[in-house]
Enzyme design. Structure first.
Site, PDB file in Angstrom:
ATOM      1  N   ALA A 217      -3.607   5.919  10.031  1.00 47.58           N
ATOM      2  CA  ALA A 217      -3.795   7.109  10.883  1.00 47.58           C
ATOM      3  C   ALA A 217      -5.281   7.414  10.989  1.00 47.58           C
ATOM      4  O   ALA A 217      -5.725   8.540  10.797  1.00 47.58           O
ATOM      5  CB  ALA A 217      -3.037   8.296  10.317  1.00 47.58           C
TER       6      ALA A 217
ATOM      7  N   ASP B  45     -22.453  -2.033  13.761  1.00 46.56           N
ATOM      8  CA  ASP B  45     -21.301  -2.117  12.851  1.00 46.56           C
ATOM      9  C   ASP B  45     -21.526  -3.079  11.694  1.00 46.56           C
ATOM     10  O   ASP B  45     -20.827  -2.992  10.683  1.00 46.56           O
ATOM     11  CB  ASP B  45     -20.064  -2.597  13.619  1.00 46.56           C
ATOM     12  CG  ASP B  45     -19.370  -1.485  14.397  1.00 46.56           C
ATOM     13  OD1 ASP B  45     -19.962  -0.397  14.537  1.00 46.56           O
ATOM     14  OD2 ASP B  45     -18.233  -1.708  14.863  1.00 46.56           O
TER      15      ASP B  45
ATOM     16  N   ALA C 164     -20.413   3.360  18.556  1.00 41.79           N
ATOM     17  CA  ALA C 164     -21.266   2.724  19.558  1.00 41.79           C
ATOM     18  C   ALA C 164     -22.618   3.426  19.676  1.00 41.79           C
ATOM     19  O   ALA C 164     -23.668   2.770  19.768  1.00 41.79           O
ATOM     20  CB  ALA C 164     -20.548   2.730  20.907  1.00 41.79           C
TER      21      ALA C 164
ATOM     22  N   HIS D 140     -19.978  31.394  32.671  1.00 38.56           N
ATOM     23  CA  HIS D 140     -18.633  31.967  32.596  1.00 38.56           C
ATOM     24  C   HIS D 140     -17.880  31.688  33.889  1.00 38.56           C
ATOM     25  O   HIS D 140     -18.460  31.861  34.970  1.00 38.56           O
ATOM     26  CB  HIS D 140     -18.710  33.485  32.380  1.00 38.56           C
ATOM     27  CG  HIS D 140     -17.367  34.133  32.436  1.00 38.56           C
ATOM     28  ND1 HIS D 140     -16.475  34.044  31.384  1.00 38.56           N
ATOM     29  CD2 HIS D 140     -16.743  34.837  33.422  1.00 38.56           C
ATOM     30  CE1 HIS D 140     -15.366  34.691  31.713  1.00 38.56           C
ATOM     31  NE2 HIS D 140     -15.495  35.186  32.945  1.00 38.56           N
TER      32      HIS D 140
HETATM   33  P1  FAD Z   1     -19.912  -5.084  18.678  1.00 38.73           P
HETATM   34  O1  FAD Z   1     -19.647  -4.180  19.792  1.00 38.73           O
HETATM   35  O2  FAD Z   1     -18.777  -5.525  17.835  1.00 38.73           O
HETATM   36  O3  FAD Z   1     -20.622  -6.368  19.313  1.00 38.73           O
HETATM   37  C1  FAD Z   1     -20.985  -7.480  18.565  1.00 38.73           C
HETATM   38  C2  FAD Z   1     -21.088  -8.676  19.497  1.00 38.73           C
HETATM   39  O4  FAD Z   1     -21.650  -9.761  18.771  1.00 38.73           O
HETATM   40  C3  FAD Z   1     -19.728  -9.161  19.996  1.00 38.73           C
HETATM   41  O5  FAD Z   1     -19.800  -9.500  21.351  1.00 38.73           O
HETATM   42  C4  FAD Z   1     -19.468 -10.394  19.153  1.00 38.73           C
HETATM   43  O6  FAD Z   1     -18.597 -11.344  19.773  1.00 38.73           O
HETATM   44  C5  FAD Z   1     -20.877 -10.936  19.016  1.00 38.73           C
HETATM   45  N1  FAD Z   1     -21.086 -11.843  17.880  1.00 38.73           N
HETATM   46  C6  FAD Z   1     -20.631 -11.741  16.619  1.00 38.73           C
HETATM   47  N2  FAD Z   1     -21.091 -12.755  15.856  1.00 38.73           N
HETATM   48  C7  FAD Z   1     -21.853 -13.517  16.675  1.00 38.73           C
HETATM   49  C8  FAD Z   1     -22.610 -14.701  16.500  1.00 38.73           C
HETATM   50  N3  FAD Z   1     -22.719 -15.305  15.302  1.00 38.73           N
HETATM   51  N4  FAD Z   1     -23.247 -15.229  17.570  1.00 38.73           N
HETATM   52  C9  FAD Z   1     -23.178 -14.640  18.790  1.00 38.73           C
HETATM   53  N5  FAD Z   1     -22.493 -13.510  19.010  1.00 38.73           N
HETATM   54  C10 FAD Z   1     -21.853 -12.960  17.970  1.00 38.73           C
HETATM   55  N6  FAD Z   1     -17.140   3.888  19.125  1.00 38.73           N
HETATM   56  C11 FAD Z   1     -17.551   5.019  19.720  1.00 38.73           C
HETATM   57  O7  FAD Z   1     -18.680   5.459  19.484  1.00 38.73           O
HETATM   58  N7  FAD Z   1     -16.748   5.712  20.590  1.00 38.73           N
HETATM   59  C12 FAD Z   1     -15.509   5.282  20.892  1.00 38.73           C
HETATM   60  O8  FAD Z   1     -14.799   5.921  21.679  1.00 38.73           O
HETATM   61  C13 FAD Z   1     -15.030   4.101  20.282  1.00 38.73           C
HETATM   62  N8  FAD Z   1     -13.804   3.631  20.550  1.00 38.73           N
HETATM   63  C14 FAD Z   1     -13.380   2.475  19.966  1.00 38.73           C
HETATM   64  C15 FAD Z   1     -12.096   2.036  20.254  1.00 38.73           C
HETATM   65  C16 FAD Z   1     -11.631   0.865  19.666  1.00 38.73           C
HETATM   66  C17 FAD Z   1     -10.240   0.398  19.973  1.00 38.73           C
HETATM   67  C18 FAD Z   1     -12.488   0.116  18.799  1.00 38.73           C
HETATM   68  C19 FAD Z   1     -12.011  -1.167  18.185  1.00 38.73           C
HETATM   69  C20 FAD Z   1     -13.753   0.564  18.504  1.00 38.73           C
HETATM   70  C21 FAD Z   1     -14.216   1.742  19.088  1.00 38.73           C
HETATM   71  N9  FAD Z   1     -15.489   2.241  18.808  1.00 38.73           N
HETATM   72  C22 FAD Z   1     -15.903   3.405  19.386  1.00 38.73           C
HETATM   73  C23 FAD Z   1     -16.401   1.546  17.899  1.00 38.73           C
HETATM   74  C24 FAD Z   1     -17.443   0.722  18.697  1.00 38.73           C
HETATM   75  O9  FAD Z   1     -16.752  -0.174  19.535  1.00 38.73           O
HETATM   76  C25 FAD Z   1     -18.352  -0.031  17.745  1.00 38.73           C
HETATM   77  O10 FAD Z   1     -18.938   0.869  16.837  1.00 38.73           O
HETATM   78  C26 FAD Z   1     -19.445  -0.732  18.531  1.00 38.73           C
HETATM   79  O11 FAD Z   1     -18.911  -1.648  19.442  1.00 38.73           O
HETATM   80  C27 FAD Z   1     -20.392  -1.465  17.579  1.00 38.73           C
HETATM   81  O12 FAD Z   1     -21.386  -2.076  18.318  1.00 38.73           O
HETATM   82  P2  FAD Z   1     -22.134  -3.391  17.778  1.00 38.73           P
HETATM   83  O13 FAD Z   1     -23.108  -3.753  18.831  1.00 38.73           O
HETATM   84  O14 FAD Z   1     -22.610  -3.174  16.408  1.00 38.73           O
HETATM   85  O15 FAD Z   1     -20.990  -4.517  17.674  1.00 38.73           O
HETATM   86  P1  NAI Z   2     -10.413   3.976  10.262  1.00 37.96           P
HETATM   87  O1  NAI Z   2     -11.245   3.711   9.084  1.00 37.96           O
HETATM   88  O2  NAI Z   2     -10.766   5.074  11.178  1.00 37.96           O
HETATM   89  O3  NAI Z   2      -8.916   4.235   9.819  1.00 37.96           O
HETATM   90  C1  NAI Z   2      -8.161   3.294   9.091  1.00 37.96           C
HETATM   91  C2  NAI Z   2      -7.039   4.053   8.417  1.00 37.96           C
HETATM   92  O4  NAI Z   2      -6.147   3.105   7.867  1.00 37.96           O
HETATM   93  C3  NAI Z   2      -7.532   4.925   7.274  1.00 37.96           C
HETATM   94  O5  NAI Z   2      -7.027   6.225   7.409  1.00 37.96           O
HETATM   95  C4  NAI Z   2      -7.003   4.215   6.033  1.00 37.96           C
HETATM   96  O6  NAI Z   2      -6.698   5.103   4.981  1.00 37.96           O
HETATM   97  C5  NAI Z   2      -5.751   3.560   6.585  1.00 37.96           C
HETATM   98  N1  NAI Z   2      -5.298   2.399   5.828  1.00 37.96           N
HETATM   99  C6  NAI Z   2      -6.043   1.408   5.285  1.00 37.96           C
HETATM  100  N2  NAI Z   2      -5.248   0.496   4.665  1.00 37.96           N
HETATM  101  C7  NAI Z   2      -3.971   0.920   4.835  1.00 37.96           C
HETATM  102  C8  NAI Z   2      -2.710   0.418   4.432  1.00 37.96           C
HETATM  103  N3  NAI Z   2      -2.597  -0.713   3.729  1.00 37.96           N
HETATM  104  N4  NAI Z   2      -1.604   1.117   4.748  1.00 37.96           N
HETATM  105  C9  NAI Z   2      -1.697   2.278   5.471  1.00 37.96           C
HETATM  106  N5  NAI Z   2      -2.872   2.813   5.869  1.00 37.96           N
HETATM  107  C10 NAI Z   2      -3.997   2.141   5.569  1.00 37.96           C
HETATM  108  O7  NAI Z   2     -10.337   2.570  11.033  1.00 37.96           O
HETATM  109  P2  NAI Z   2      -9.772   2.184  12.449  1.00 37.96           P
HETATM  110  O8  NAI Z   2      -8.860   3.224  12.987  1.00 37.96           O
HETATM  111  O9  NAI Z   2      -9.297   0.793  12.303  1.00 37.96           O
HETATM  112  O10 NAI Z   2     -11.077   2.200  13.336  1.00 37.96           O
HETATM  113  C11 NAI Z   2     -12.214   1.449  12.936  1.00 37.96           C
HETATM  114  C12 NAI Z   2     -13.468   2.135  13.361  1.00 37.96           C
HETATM  115  O11 NAI Z   2     -13.643   2.044  14.766  1.00 37.96           O
HETATM  116  C13 NAI Z   2     -13.477   3.639  13.071  1.00 37.96           C
HETATM  117  O12 NAI Z   2     -13.868   3.904  11.764  1.00 37.96           O
HETATM  118  C14 NAI Z   2     -14.484   4.141  14.044  1.00 37.96           C
HETATM  119  O13 NAI Z   2     -15.750   4.046  13.466  1.00 37.96           O
HETATM  120  C15 NAI Z   2     -14.359   3.178  15.206  1.00 37.96           C
HETATM  121  N6  NAI Z   2     -13.637   3.848  16.298  1.00 37.96           N
HETATM  122  C16 NAI Z   2     -14.187   4.970  16.847  1.00 37.96           C
HETATM  123  C17 NAI Z   2     -13.534   5.641  17.843  1.00 37.96           C
HETATM  124  C18 NAI Z   2     -14.151   6.877  18.381  1.00 37.96           C
HETATM  125  O14 NAI Z   2     -15.319   7.112  18.132  1.00 37.96           O
HETATM  126  N7  NAI Z   2     -13.422   7.706  19.116  1.00 37.96           N
HETATM  127  C19 NAI Z   2     -12.252   5.195  18.372  1.00 37.96           C
HETATM  128  C20 NAI Z   2     -11.736   4.037  17.683  1.00 37.96           C
HETATM  129  C21 NAI Z   2     -12.438   3.396  16.705  1.00 37.96           C
END
Ligand code: FAD
Ligand code: NAI
Length: 486
Positions: A194, A326, A334, A465
């Site tokens: 969650a 990340d 992001a 407002h």
């Molecule tokens: P990434 O976006 O993971 O990019 C890394 C890139 O490097 C990828 O293209 C990968 O393929 C490439 N790469 C990896 N290894 C190599 C290599 N050796 N050679 C060449 N290329 C390589 N964050 C928010 O702030 N707001 C949100 O609403 C939000 N929603 C999310 C929803 C979901 C479902 C998920 C999964 C994540 C979400 N996040 C959100 C988190 C956000 O996507 C990440 O924090 C962000 O993308 C991290 O950016 P980054 O550039 O570090 O890495």
């Molecule tokens: P998360 O860290 O937010 O949540 C993972 C959850 O899984 C935790 O609550 C943890 O306690 C639970 N969990 C772990 N192991 C488990 C198990 N074995 N059984 C049951 N529960 C378990 O990670 P999530 O949702 O995968 O997202 C990863 C990251 O992506 C987030 O931390 C966030 O930084 C980013 N993200 C940001 C968004 C945004 O900014 N709106 C949207 C989606 C992702």
């Protein structure tokens, strides 16, 4: 390639591509290497965020919220919407189009800024003894080339953590990519975790009609958020038909049949349950991508959790090698990745010109968090429980959306905004929000905290407002018991 680039960036997510654009804007000869391929097998810039994260998830949240409103809320406005239905493939292709537009947009930005874009997996090799430039191999299929750059930024991002007992097949057991690509509404959807992804993806499919069960290992709900906000969220979500959230569980086994997934788990009282679902999303956190970086040979130091080890300025243990986003410590967001990317670009330029480094490191206390559920949740700074733990005396101002005219007009009036201010000097220490469009309202709080504002600074600003922002205004007034409309 025989040329030596000023900067090579590995990864074109929001950390890497933003760093590349800023480096190029500063006049540095920049190459960005990325290995992402879209489902059609074509290179697609933008990383997790654009391809399978922030952007596609928000597109589906918007579509599903519109559908939910049409079915459940329009009648209150006198709008008749009987027979409303959703065409899931159309919704998914709308999302795909948004993704393609943005990923292609990054290619265009690279061209405009003269960033060299290479597709393939990048591995950091060694520093050339004569030129001091780093060598990086770029491999795609059976082709490998070696490029050289004087500075390297690692921005390789993260991938979903997997449960050893539940292999992701993106057919029955889904990660975020699979959860964003379903073309039918699962009747019963299970979600493990969650956290942010579990709640957002669970929301999408619940709004479209799935019966969603979210299983969470932690004893409480949303434990990183302010306790009062988490409680309010749990109260609101528990009233949602078709949504069940169970905390304090332990997964025992996950077995797939031809068409379903059976999850056996123990609840907090050690009672065993079996949950049978049509699809299961596993969202238990994400792990840093370091496996192709060449760590075994180049000596790059990882921390004890497997992230690239960096100092406050994103410097690794290797000379002129930085890491952002990340793949390093700090929130996996992001905007945090992009902010680090820009800061490192400026730092490299300062170094090139022999100037002092002005970057003081990211202030994690002012990185906003948003969860795009309905109502949305957003926060910045310290929670009440953190303030209590550190013994900082604070004052609280709180105001509910139900007393706000705009929220009533929109028809989304649950939740509140809470401002926490230092009891001695009134400095804003934290702002916590649950309610409509708080993803937008949080920016005012970020600005206030970045400028070291007091709660009375926010209270003395004129807010339009009727607007939702008046809730923050009233919460700030409330710190001094001066709220007007309650
Ligand atoms: P990434 O976006 O993971 O990019 C890394 C890139 O490097 C990828 O293209 C990968 O393929 C490439 N790469 C990896 N290894 C190599 C290599 N050796 N050679 C060449 N290329 C390589 N964050 C928010 O702030 N707001 C949100 O609403 C939000 N929603 C999310 C929803 C979901 C479902 C998920 C999964 C994540 C979400 N996040 C959100 C988190 C956000 O996507 C990440 O924090 C962000 O993308 C991290 O950016 P980054 O550039 O570090 O890495
Ligand atoms: P998360 O860290 O937010 O949540 C993972 C959850 O899984 C935790 O609550 C943890 O306690 C639970 N969990 C772990 N192991 C488990 C198990 N074995 N059984 C049951 N529960 C378990 O990670 P999530 O949702 O995968 O997202 C990863 C990251 O992506 C987030 O931390 C966030 O930084 C980013 N993200 C940001 C968004 C945004 O900014 N709106 C949207 C989606 C992702």
């Amino acid at each position: 390639m025989s040329e030596i680039f000023d900067v090579a960036i590995i990864g074109a997510g929001p950390g890497g591509y933003v760093a590349a654009i800023r480096c190029a804007q500063l006049g540095l000869n920049t190459v960005c290497i990325d290995d992402w391929k879209n489902p059609k097998g074509r290179p697609s810039l933008g990383g997790t965020c654009l391809n399978v994260g922030c952007i596609p998830s928000k597109a589906l949240l918007e579509s599903s919220e519109n559908f939910y409103r049409a079915v459940h809320k329009f009648s209150a406005h006198g709008i008749k919407s009987e027979g409303t239905s959703i065409d899931v493939p159309v919704m998914i292709s709308r999302k795909d189009k948004i993704v393609t537009t943005f990923t292609a947009g990054i290619s265009a930005l690279f061209k405009k800024n003269k960033v060299t874009s290479l597709h393939g997996s990048g591995t950091l090799l060694q520093q050339d003894e004569n030129t001091q430039a780093w060598q990086i191999s770029v491999s795609d299929k059976d082709k490998t080339e070696v490029i050289s750059a004087r500075h390297v930024i690692l921005a390789t991002g993260s991938t979903p953590r997997q449960l050893p007992i539940a292999a992701i097949d993106n057919h029955l057991i889904l990660d975020n990519a699979g959860a964003l690509a379903l073309t039918e509404i699962p009747k019963r959807l299970g979600v493990i975790g969650a956290g942010v992804i579990g709640l957002e993806m669970g929301s999408v499919w619940r709004r479209l009609g799935s019966e969603v069960t979210i299983l969470e290992a932690m004893p409480g709900f949303l434990m990183a958020a302010d306790e009062q906000v988490a409680k309010e969220a749990q109260k609101i979500f528990s009233k949602e038909p078709g949504l069940k959230i169970q905390t304090g569980i332990e997964i025992k086994s996950i077995v797939t049949t031809k068409k379903t997934v059976k999850v056996e788990y123990c609840d907090a009282n050690d009672v065993t349950h079996t949950l049978e679902v049509d699809k299961l999303i596993v969202a238990v956190g994400r792990a840093p991508n370091t496996k192709d970086l060449g760590v075994e040979k180049n000596g790059l130091k990882l921390d004890d959790r497997g992230f690239v080890d960096v100092n406050a300025f994103c410097c690794t243990n290797l000379h002129n090698v930085y890491a952002v986003g990340d793949v390093v410590r700090g929130p996996m967001l992001a905007h945090k990745a992009s902010e680090e990317g820009v800061a490192v670009a400026e730092m490299i330029m300062a170094k090139e010109q022999g100037h002092k480094n002005e970057f003081e490191g990211i202030n994690f206390n002012t990185v906003p968090w948003v969860i795009y559920t309905s109502p949305e949740i957003a926060w910045i700074g310290k929670t009440e429980q953190e303030l209590k733990k550190t013994g900082i005396a604070y004052k609280v101002g709180q105001f509910p959306f139900i007393a706000n005219g705009r929220a009533r007009a929109i028809g989304e009036a649950s939740g509140f905004i809470k401002v926490l201010a230092d009891a001695e000097n009134d400095r804003v220490l934290g702002v916590h929000m649950i309610g409509p469009y708080v993803s937008e309202l949080i920016s005012e709080a970020v600005m206030a905290m970045e400028f070291a504002a007091c709660s009375q600074d926010i209270a003395s600003i004129i807010h339009a407002h009727p607007s939702l922002s008046e809730v923050l205004h009233e919460a700030a007034l409330g710190v001094d018991n001066r709220a007007l409309h309650i």
